[in-house]
Every structure is written in structure tokens, then in C-alpha cells.
Design an enzyme around this catalytic site. Sequence first.
Site, PDB file in Angstrom:
ATOM      1  N   TYR A   3       0.848  -1.200   0.000  1.00  0.00           N
ATOM      2  CA  TYR A   3       0.000   0.000   0.000  1.00  0.00           C
ATOM      3  C   TYR A   3       0.882   1.249   0.000  1.00  0.00           C
ATOM      4  O   TYR A   3       0.707   2.153  -0.823  1.00  0.00           O
ATOM      5  CB  TYR A   3      -0.912  -0.012   1.235  1.00  0.00           C
ATOM      6  CG  TYR A   3      -1.589   1.314   1.493  1.00  0.00           C
ATOM      7  CD1 TYR A   3      -2.609   1.752   0.654  1.00  0.00           C
ATOM      8  CD2 TYR A   3      -1.202   2.133   2.553  1.00  0.00           C
ATOM      9  CE1 TYR A   3      -3.220   2.977   0.864  1.00  0.00           C
ATOM     10  CE2 TYR A   3      -1.813   3.355   2.776  1.00  0.00           C
ATOM     11  CZ  TYR A   3      -2.823   3.768   1.929  1.00  0.00           C
ATOM     12  OH  TYR A   3      -3.426   4.980   2.132  1.00  0.00           O
TER      13      TYR A   3
HETATM   14  O1  LIG Z   1      -1.925   7.084   8.091  1.00  0.00           O
HETATM   15  C1  LIG Z   1      -2.093   6.488   7.053  1.00  0.00           C
HETATM   16  O2  LIG Z   1      -1.545   6.847   6.053  1.00  0.00           O
HETATM   17  C2  LIG Z   1      -2.906   5.225   7.027  1.00  0.00           C
HETATM   18  O3  LIG Z   1      -3.730   5.169   8.191  1.00  0.00           O
HETATM   19  C3  LIG Z   1      -4.409   3.974   8.356  1.00  0.00           C
HETATM   20  O4  LIG Z   1      -3.488   2.932   8.604  1.00  0.00           O
HETATM   21  P1  LIG Z   1      -3.121   2.637  10.113  1.00  0.00           P
HETATM   22  O5  LIG Z   1      -2.474   3.799  10.750  1.00  0.00           O
HETATM   23  O6  LIG Z   1      -2.366   1.358  10.119  1.00  0.00           O
HETATM   24  O7  LIG Z   1      -4.560   2.487  10.800  1.00  0.00           O
HETATM   25  P2  LIG Z   1      -5.301   1.235  11.477  1.00  0.00           P
HETATM   26  O8  LIG Z   1      -5.312   0.074  10.580  1.00  0.00           O
HETATM   27  O9  LIG Z   1      -6.589   1.744  11.948  1.00  0.00           O
HETATM   28  O10 LIG Z   1      -4.364   0.898  12.724  1.00  0.00           O
HETATM   29  C4  LIG Z   1      -4.231   1.818  13.779  1.00  0.00           C
HETATM   30  C5  LIG Z   1      -3.292   1.254  14.815  1.00  0.00           C
HETATM   31  O11 LIG Z   1      -3.883   0.109  15.436  1.00  0.00           O
HETATM   32  C6  LIG Z   1      -2.996  -0.984  15.380  1.00  0.00           C
HETATM   33  N1  LIG Z   1      -3.785  -2.230  15.271  1.00  0.00           N
HETATM   34  C7  LIG Z   1      -4.452  -2.501  14.142  1.00  0.00           C
HETATM   35  C8  LIG Z   1      -5.211  -3.635  14.036  1.00  0.00           C
HETATM   36  C9  LIG Z   1      -5.285  -4.512  15.118  1.00  0.00           C
HETATM   37  O12 LIG Z   1      -5.964  -5.566  15.065  1.00  0.00           O
HETATM   38  N2  LIG Z   1      -4.627  -4.191  16.248  1.00  0.00           N
HETATM   39  C10 LIG Z   1      -3.868  -3.074  16.358  1.00  0.00           C
HETATM   40  O13 LIG Z   1      -3.258  -2.833  17.421  1.00  0.00           O
HETATM   41  C11 LIG Z   1      -2.082  -0.712  14.205  1.00  0.00           C
HETATM   42  O14 LIG Z   1      -0.838  -1.349  14.385  1.00  0.00           O
HETATM   43  C12 LIG Z   1      -1.971   0.790  14.261  1.00  0.00           C
HETATM   44  O15 LIG Z   1      -0.953   1.164  15.131  1.00  0.00           O
HETATM   45  C13 LIG Z   1      -5.258   3.642   7.133  1.00  0.00           C
HETATM   46  O16 LIG Z   1      -5.827   2.361   7.218  1.00  0.00           O
HETATM   47  C14 LIG Z   1      -4.497   3.797   5.849  1.00  0.00           C
HETATM   48  O17 LIG Z   1      -5.378   3.662   4.759  1.00  0.00           O
HETATM   49  C15 LIG Z   1      -3.845   5.156   5.857  1.00  0.00           C
HETATM   50  O18 LIG Z   1      -3.183   5.429   4.702  1.00  0.00           O
END
Ligand SMILES: O=C(O)[C@H]1O[C@H](OP(=O)(O)OP(=O)(O)OC[C@H]2O[C@@H](n3ccc(=O)[nH]c3=O)[C@H](O)[C@@H]2O)[C@H](O)[C@@H](O)[C@@H]1O
Length: 430
Positions: free
Chosen positions: A242
Amino acid sequence: MKQMSHLDDIPSTPGKFKPYFHRTRWQSSVAKLAFWSLVFVGLIFIFFYRSPVSSNPADPSRRSLRTYSWGGPAWEKRVRSSARLRTRRGFSVLVTGAAGFVGTHVSAALKRRGDGVLGLDNFNDYYDPSLKRARQALLERSGVFVVEGDINDAALLKKLFEVVPFTHVMHLAAQAGVRYAMENPSSYVHSNIAGFVNLLEVCKSANPQPAIVWASSSSVYGLNTKVPFSEKDRTDQPASLYAATKKAGEEIAHTYNHIYGLSLTGLRFFTVYGPWGRPDMAYFFFTRDILKGKAISIFEGVNHGTVARDFTYIDDIVKGCLGALDTAEKSTGSGGKKRGAAQLRVFNLGNTSPVPVTDLVTILERLLKVKAKRNIMKLPRNGDVQFTHANISSAQRELGYKPTTDLQTGLKKFARWYLGYYNGGKKAAS
Ligand SMILES: O=C(O)[C@H]1O[C@H](OP(=O)(O)OP(=O)(O)OC[C@H]2O[C@@H](n3ccc(=O)[nH]c3=O)[C@H](O)[C@@H]2O)[C@H](O)[C@@H](O)[C@@H]1O
């Protein structure tokens, strides 16, 4: 004794090859040849017809095979009327991904202030399409027509530019999510690379060329350890496909700016959250699972290292998007030819205060009045990075961007929306 099949009974046409074959054997060979040829042709047909359509129902190429109906005088009238501005100095904006989370909020905000807005969305099933339909209904009520179609459809995009001379494109259509890239990599190439190029091709040939503002991502900072992340930092070690496709988008933007004089602004969003959000994001499915009493997985780094995100509230992001549109200079090209140097920018849109994911869960517990079943596990190597933190001084200076919503306040608004939308959490989000 050899049994004769009914195919063997079909009389052959006598010909000059006849002497070389025993009549029955010859007929049988022709019949077999015809039969296997048919099977072969059939297999080829099945292969070509079905190959882009994998067993994965979320496969993007399957979606691209979907035919959308568009065109005709009534449709054109709706397009024109939706894109009509209500103020003399307003914009006429094509918003791609308008039924998406950020797309819906940006479209509504533009319409509210008097700009003409036309939405475009392919309503794919990456997550519950009924949520996208509900956002569409919301936009329809405020006078925004969302055309159903794909950014890879060049004929549709050309038609839209024929009907409306858009001054701006707010390009938010994308395959989002860092972890899903391991499940369905081609959907990222399809939307974030092929789709983006297709859109830029149409924009470069449009007269006048629009100015383009588009969604990049904080994930381009990948494995960087220097914080806060600044636009000047390296972005050559992505941790997910991504992120790599968003980084590719930034390079592609450079090319179209350089060759065709397109004005391009990339916005690196930092984990955007809020009402009408995306069900594939942690804050959203944590809420759903906490309410259901289901355990949630909370990631931690090596040696129990904190995993944190610079969570940014949707209203702040919308202000950043509008700021980018308002300060975007005109593209300089015409007739597909560059006439002078054009603007090329990239900005971080974050909150500048990272919050550990464990704290996010504590806030949700308080708001939902339910204790979460926490399952702490190692950060899987599937695209996630350990932390993000934006330096926003550039966006502050040039776009007037100033986030004002902390995570506690923003999540309160999200929880209120969630409980209302899903009937107090009884109707489970899928
Ligand atoms: O900032 C961005 O550019 C990105 O933000 C998000 O990606 P992400 O920050 O990984 O968001 P989440 O998937 O909601 O995760 C948030 C946090 O929760 C954590 N997480 C996620 C899933 C899970 O089951 N457990 C968990 O602790 C992840 O490691 C992360 O630290 C979006 O999903 C992307 O599309 C976007 O581009």
C-alpha cells in the site's frame, strides 16, 4: 470388440485422403479431434473470461469488469447541475472516491460553501457497500450527485470533462488499508497506480486542465525512525505494498507535473478517524468488537515497545483538503502540452500528537462503558509500522492548516455516530 460411439455413425464425405484411412477409424479420429478442439477452445475461453476474476470476490479486476450505466441527456443534466457553482468565485470540483470516508466529508464541505461538486465512486465491496450507499444518500440530500463508475474508465472520465470544465479534481479514490495489501495486492496496483495514471491522462488532455489535489499517505515514511516525520525525510523504505503504491503515486505526480504542467498537491494523511469512518480501521472494528464482547488484538513492538499513531480527526483533515484546493495554482498546460512550470507540492496532514493504541482502547472503553477483552500480541510483519508522528509546519504555513481536535474529543463524536448508526451497537457493523 471395439464399441462404436454414435459419433462413428456420422457419414464422412469421401475425399482424396480416404484411401489412407480406414473409414471408421478416420471418422472416429475426426470426431475425437473435433471434440478435443471444442474442449480446448472452451478451456481457453474460460481462462480468458475468468482469469481476471479470481476466487476472491474482492478482486479489483472483477470490479472493473462490472459495467456501470452512465450517459444520456438526463444523466448529463444531473452531472451539470451537481457541478454548478453557487458563488461567483467558486470552484467546480470532481471528487473521486466521493462515497468513501474522506470523500463524503470533503464533498459535503465543498457543497456547503457554494462550490460545485460532482462525485465519482465505484462502490466496491472492500468494506460494507451499504455504508457507502448511506453516505451517498447523505450527499444526494445536500445536492451532490455521485456518479457510479471506476477511475480506470477513460471513456467515462473524458465524458465528465466534456460535460463539465472542472477547475479542480480532489482525488480520493484509492485502495486503502495497509494489511489488506498482502491479501489482494493487485487491487492496490489497479486503483492506486493504474487508476491514478488514467485520471492524470484525462486531466492532462482536458481544456482547461484542472488543478489536482490527491490523497497520499503517512505510510510513505515506512521504516523511518526519525520523528516527527517531515516532508523532506526519505520515503524509500515502505513497509507495505500500500505504502509503495502511494509513494509511486508521488513519483507519478512528479512526472505529470514535469511533462504536462499539471498542478499537483499530494496530502499525506495520518490515520484519519471520525463519524462515517472506515470499518477496516482499528478504532472502528475495536468499537464493534468491544460492544460485542469479542476480544481485540492490540499490537506491541519488540520488548513491549509502544505502538502509536498520530490519529487525525476528519474535520481537521477536511480543513486541510480545502486549504490545499484554495491555494492550488492553475495547471499551465493546454491541449496536452506544457506551457510553463506548474505547482508541485506535498504536505503532511497529521495531528502532531501520537497516541498509543492502548490509550485509544482505554478511551473507547470509557465512551462505550464496556471493558475490552485485550489480547496483546506482537506487531505482525504485514505492513504495519510501529509509530507515526507528523511535522505539520509546512501545511500550517502554506495551507493555514491547524488541527484542533484531540483523540478523546474526536472519538466521542465517532462513538455517538456509531451508536446512532448501528442502533446502539445492536445492529452489528460488518
Ligand atoms: O496514516 C495512514 O496513512 C494510514 O492510516 C491507516 O493505517 P493505520 O495507521 O495502520 O490504521 P489502522 O489500521 O486503523 O491501525 C491503527 C493502529 O492500530 C494498530 N492495530 C491494528 C489492528 C489490530 O488488530 N490491532 C492493532 O493494534 C495498528 O498497528 C496501528 O498502530 C489507514 O488504514 C491507511 O489507509 C492510511 O493510509
